[in-house]
Design a protein around this motif. Structure first.
Motif, PDB file in Angstrom:
ATOM      1  N   ARG A  94       0.865  -1.188   0.000  1.00  0.00           N
ATOM      2  CA  ARG A  94       0.000   0.000   0.000  1.00  0.00           C
ATOM      3  C   ARG A  94       0.897   1.232   0.000  1.00  0.00           C
ATOM      4  O   ARG A  94       1.858   1.290   0.776  1.00  0.00           O
ATOM      5  N   PRO A  95       0.597   2.220  -0.842  1.00  0.00           N
ATOM      6  CA  PRO A  95       1.469   3.398  -0.959  1.00  0.00           C
ATOM      7  C   PRO A  95       1.387   4.294   0.262  1.00  0.00           C
ATOM      8  O   PRO A  95       0.337   4.425   0.879  1.00  0.00           O
ATOM      9  N   THR A  96       2.523   4.935   0.580  1.00  0.00           N
ATOM     10  CA  THR A  96       2.608   5.825   1.734  1.00  0.00           C
ATOM     11  C   THR A  96       2.702   7.282   1.316  1.00  0.00           C
ATOM     12  O   THR A  96       1.950   8.131   1.802  1.00  0.00           O
ATOM     13  N   ALA A  97       3.633   7.610   0.395  1.00  0.00           N
ATOM     14  CA  ALA A  97       3.851   9.004  -0.008  1.00  0.00           C
ATOM     15  C   ALA A  97       4.694   9.039  -1.271  1.00  0.00           C
ATOM     16  O   ALA A  97       5.400   8.073  -1.594  1.00  0.00           O
ATOM     17  N   VAL A  98       4.638  10.173  -1.991  1.00  0.00           N
ATOM     18  CA  VAL A  98       5.440  10.347  -3.200  1.00  0.00           C
ATOM     19  C   VAL A  98       6.233  11.649  -3.131  1.00  0.00           C
ATOM     20  O   VAL A  98       5.860  12.589  -2.422  1.00  0.00           O
ATOM     21  N   VAL A  99       7.342  11.679  -3.876  1.00  0.00           N
ATOM     22  CA  VAL A  99       8.101  12.905  -4.118  1.00  0.00           C
ATOM     23  C   VAL A  99       8.342  13.005  -5.622  1.00  0.00           C
ATOM     24  O   VAL A  99       8.279  12.006  -6.335  1.00  0.00           O
ATOM     25  N   ASP A 100       8.603  14.212  -6.102  1.00  0.00           N
ATOM     26  CA  ASP A 100       8.779  14.392  -7.535  1.00  0.00           C
ATOM     27  C   ASP A 100      10.061  15.156  -7.840  1.00  0.00           C
ATOM     28  O   ASP A 100      10.583  15.894  -6.999  1.00  0.00           O
ATOM     29  N   VAL A 101      10.543  14.971  -9.069  1.00  0.00           N
ATOM     30  CA  VAL A 101      11.638  15.764  -9.622  1.00  0.00           C
ATOM     31  C   VAL A 101      11.130  16.333 -10.937  1.00  0.00           C
ATOM     32  O   VAL A 101      10.831  15.580 -11.875  1.00  0.00           O
ATOM     33  N   LEU A 102      11.002  17.649 -10.996  1.00  0.00           N
ATOM     34  CA  LEU A 102      10.406  18.307 -12.160  1.00  0.00           C
ATOM     35  C   LEU A 102      11.337  19.376 -12.727  1.00  0.00           C
ATOM     36  O   LEU A 102      11.788  20.264 -11.996  1.00  0.00           O
ATOM     37  N   PHE A 103      11.618  19.257 -14.022  1.00  0.00           N
ATOM     38  CA  PHE A 103      12.265  20.313 -14.797  1.00  0.00           C
ATOM     39  C   PHE A 103      11.217  20.824 -15.775  1.00  0.00           C
ATOM     40  O   PHE A 103      10.625  20.033 -16.516  1.00  0.00           O
ATOM     41  N   ALA A 104      10.946  22.113 -15.784  1.00  0.00           N
ATOM     42  CA  ALA A 104       9.907  22.663 -16.653  1.00  0.00           C
ATOM     43  C   ALA A 104      10.423  23.885 -17.395  1.00  0.00           C
ATOM     44  O   ALA A 104      11.182  24.694 -16.845  1.00  0.00           O
ATOM     45  N   THR A 105       9.996  24.025 -18.631  1.00  0.00           N
ATOM     46  CA  THR A 105      10.444  25.149 -19.459  1.00  0.00           C
ATOM     47  C   THR A 105       9.841  26.470 -19.002  1.00  0.00           C
ATOM     48  O   THR A 105      10.417  27.531 -19.258  1.00  0.00           O
ATOM     49  N   SER A 111       2.908  24.280 -13.562  1.00  0.00           N
ATOM     50  CA  SER A 111       1.607  24.346 -12.904  1.00  0.00           C
ATOM     51  C   SER A 111       0.696  23.212 -13.355  1.00  0.00           C
ATOM     52  O   SER A 111       0.011  22.586 -12.533  1.00  0.00           O
ATOM     53  N   LYS A 112       0.693  22.918 -14.658  1.00  0.00           N
ATOM     54  CA  LYS A 112      -0.155  21.840 -15.184  1.00  0.00           C
ATOM     55  C   LYS A 112       0.303  20.475 -14.672  1.00  0.00           C
ATOM     56  O   LYS A 112      -0.520  19.620 -14.306  1.00  0.00           O
ATOM     57  N   VAL A 113       1.625  20.243 -14.645  1.00  0.00           N
ATOM     58  CA  VAL A 113       2.155  18.974 -14.147  1.00  0.00           C
ATOM     59  C   VAL A 113       1.750  18.774 -12.686  1.00  0.00           C
ATOM     60  O   VAL A 113       1.243  17.710 -12.297  1.00  0.00           O
ATOM     61  N   LEU A 114       1.977  19.801 -11.888  1.00  0.00           N
ATOM     62  CA  LEU A 114       1.691  19.677 -10.460  1.00  0.00           C
ATOM     63  C   LEU A 114       0.195  19.543 -10.191  1.00  0.00           C
ATOM     64  O   LEU A 114      -0.220  18.846  -9.254  1.00  0.00           O
ATOM     65  N   LYS A 115      -0.627  20.186 -11.014  1.00  0.00           N
ATOM     66  CA  LYS A 115      -2.077  20.031 -10.878  1.00  0.00           C
ATOM     67  C   LYS A 115      -2.476  18.590 -11.141  1.00  0.00           C
ATOM     68  O   LYS A 115      -3.282  18.001 -10.394  1.00  0.00           O
ATOM     69  N   GLY A 131      10.100  17.106  -2.951  1.00  0.00           N
ATOM     70  CA  GLY A 131      10.668  16.874  -4.275  1.00  0.00           C
ATOM     71  C   GLY A 131      11.654  17.952  -4.657  1.00  0.00           C
ATOM     72  O   GLY A 131      12.264  18.607  -3.804  1.00  0.00           O
ATOM     73  N   HIS A 132      11.783  18.160  -5.960  1.00  0.00           N
ATOM     74  CA  HIS A 132      12.751  19.114  -6.494  1.00  0.00           C
ATOM     75  C   HIS A 132      12.161  19.754  -7.742  1.00  0.00           C
ATOM     76  O   HIS A 132      11.513  19.087  -8.552  1.00  0.00           O
ATOM     77  N   PHE A 133      12.390  21.062  -7.905  1.00  0.00           N
ATOM     78  CA  PHE A 133      11.925  21.770  -9.098  1.00  0.00           C
ATOM     79  C   PHE A 133      13.029  22.666  -9.636  1.00  0.00           C
ATOM     80  O   PHE A 133      13.695  23.385  -8.888  1.00  0.00           O
ATOM     81  N   THR A 134      13.223  22.600 -10.949  1.00  0.00           N
ATOM     82  CA  THR A 134      14.154  23.484 -11.655  1.00  0.00           C
ATOM     83  C   THR A 134      13.485  24.008 -12.908  1.00  0.00           C
ATOM     84  O   THR A 134      12.914  23.235 -13.680  1.00  0.00           O
ATOM     85  N   LYS A 135      13.524  25.323 -13.095  1.00  0.00           N
ATOM     86  CA  LYS A 135      13.039  25.895 -14.354  1.00  0.00           C
ATOM     87  C   LYS A 135      14.170  25.799 -15.373  1.00  0.00           C
ATOM     88  O   LYS A 135      15.276  26.287 -15.150  1.00  0.00           O
ATOM     89  N   ASN A 136      13.879  25.136 -16.474  1.00  0.00           N
ATOM     90  CA  ASN A 136      14.883  24.857 -17.503  1.00  0.00           C
ATOM     91  C   ASN A 136      14.295  25.224 -18.855  1.00  0.00           C
ATOM     92  O   ASN A 136      13.386  24.550 -19.346  1.00  0.00           O
ATOM     93  N   ARG A 137      14.765  26.267 -19.475  1.00  0.00           N
ATOM     94  CA  ARG A 137      14.139  26.766 -20.698  1.00  0.00           C
ATOM     95  C   ARG A 137      14.316  25.835 -21.888  1.00  0.00           C
ATOM     96  O   ARG A 137      13.612  25.968 -22.896  1.00  0.00           O
ATOM     97  N   ASP A 138      15.237  24.869 -21.794  1.00  0.00           N
ATOM     98  CA  ASP A 138      15.517  24.012 -22.948  1.00  0.00           C
ATOM     99  C   ASP A 138      14.549  22.839 -23.067  1.00  0.00           C
ATOM    100  O   ASP A 138      14.126  22.480 -24.163  1.00  0.00           O
ATOM    101  N   THR A 139      14.206  22.223 -21.957  1.00  0.00           N
ATOM    102  CA  THR A 139      13.355  21.032 -22.028  1.00  0.00           C
ATOM    103  C   THR A 139      12.679  20.794 -20.685  1.00  0.00           C
ATOM    104  O   THR A 139      13.131  21.287 -19.647  1.00  0.00           O
ATOM    105  N   SER A 140      11.575  20.033 -20.714  1.00  0.00           N
ATOM    106  CA  SER A 140      10.884  19.629 -19.490  1.00  0.00           C
ATOM    107  C   SER A 140      11.101  18.143 -19.251  1.00  0.00           C
ATOM    108  O   SER A 140      11.218  17.354 -20.203  1.00  0.00           O
TER     109      SER A 140
END
Length: 321
Positions: A94-105, A111-115, A131-140
């Motif tokens: 049974r799942p307990t919790a999640v974390v994410d790693v997101l790079f977004a242009t 916002s859409k991914v996190l929604k 989790g972790h978030f980085t704004k990356n203009r080249d790719t998501s």
């Protein structure tokens, strides 16, 4: 026989099996059996099962297919939670919790991914705890990791000759335009989703089954091969016994990633009891083959047969020794 040759050739070329075979590159650089707290952890399952005082801690991660993230960031967020949750339940946990790693242009993509992630986190009752978030203009890019717990395990290492291979799936849904994604969960309430997934840990804890794998991007046949590779046995598969949704042909159905789909390997004396568990929830659960003491996976259909894989050739590289 010619139809089956053409059928298998098309399936091999378009099923996503190649992506699973690419795992060999990683597998060859890892220890055969890594050790955590003095206990070995088997590789090649849907989640790492780490022995604990109360059973097992389950740890898994999934990366989102880049074309899906580009086309529909919100759906990508939903799918990344869904696939991780399925991996935990496929292990009897049974799942307990999640974390994410997101790079977004840009902020809109993020916002859409996190929604999408939050939507399914709420539906499955699994909190996002960091989790972790980085704004990356080249790719998501997006990956999600999940923690879970199991009292007793379902694993892909325990299929045995004589077992019945069983497909668990939902035949009401739709294929997402442009992707081999069978969406049978978005129409369900959160309560229905959780009750249906609860069937998997129930099987493990009731000792009705000890072998399972969730249907991945490799589809029904590819997932079957993956499970049999780690167990170390072959199989005979009857294509005529695999049910398809109305309006979806077998060729397409065998390639889809399921939002609710599992492969089980069940001892013959437990088959009826396992089917009853899912039938009570109106979920399809059918035998479609049997495990054999051989290295080959053979498909049968319309009176013809063909070997589609020999486990002497590794798929993922996590073969049973």
């Amino acid at each position: 026989m010619s139809w089956l040759n053409d059928f298998v050739a098309d399936w091999m070329a378009t099923s996503g099996l190649q992506e699973k075979q690419d795992i060999q590159t990683v597998a060859s650089s890892l220890p055969i059996s890594p050790v955590v707290n003095g206990q070995p952890v088997l590789l090649g399952d849907d989640a790492a099962a780490i022995p604990s005082n109360e059973g097992y801690l389950l740890l898994a991660a999934e990366g989102v297919w880049p074309p899906l993230l580009r086309a529909d960031p919100q759906l990508a967020g939903r799918c990344c939670v869904l696939t991780n949750v399925s991996d935990i339940y496929a292990m009897g946990g049974r799942p307990t919790a999640v974390v994410d790693v997101l790079f977004a242009t840009d902020d809109e993509v993020a916002s859409k991914v996190l929604k999408g992630m939050q939507e399914n986190a709420e539906r499955f009752g699994v909190p996002i705890v960091g989790g972790h978030f980085t704004k990356n203009r080249d790719t998501s890019a997006l990956a999600v990791a999940i923690l879970g717990q199991a009292k007793k395990l379902l694993t892909s290492y325990t299929a045995r000759p004589g077992d019945q291979l069983m497909l668990v799936c939902k035949l009401e849904g739709n294929i997402r335009d442009g992707f081999n994604f069978w969406d049978c969960s978005s129409r369900c309430s959160p309560e229905e989703l959780r009750e249906e997934l609860e069937c998997l840990p129930f099987l493990a804890e009731a000792e009705l089954c000890d072998t399972a794998k969730d249907v991945s991007m490799a589809g029904i046949l590819g997932t079957t091969i993956m499970m049999l590779e780690t167990s170390g046995y072959g199989a005979e598969i009857d294509l005529d016994e695999i049910p398809c949704p109305l309006g979806v042909g077998l060729e397409q159905w065998l390639k889809v990633f399921h939002s609710y789909g599992f492969i089980l390997s069940v001892r013959p004396e437990q088959v009826r009891d396992v089917m009853n568990v899912f039938e009570k929830k109106e979920i399809c659960c059918v035998p479609y083959g049997r495990v054999i003491e051989d290295s080959t996976i053979t498909v049968w259909g319309r009176g013809a047969s063909k070997v589609i894989w020999d486990l002497k050739t590794p798929l993922m590289g996590f073969a049973q020794s």
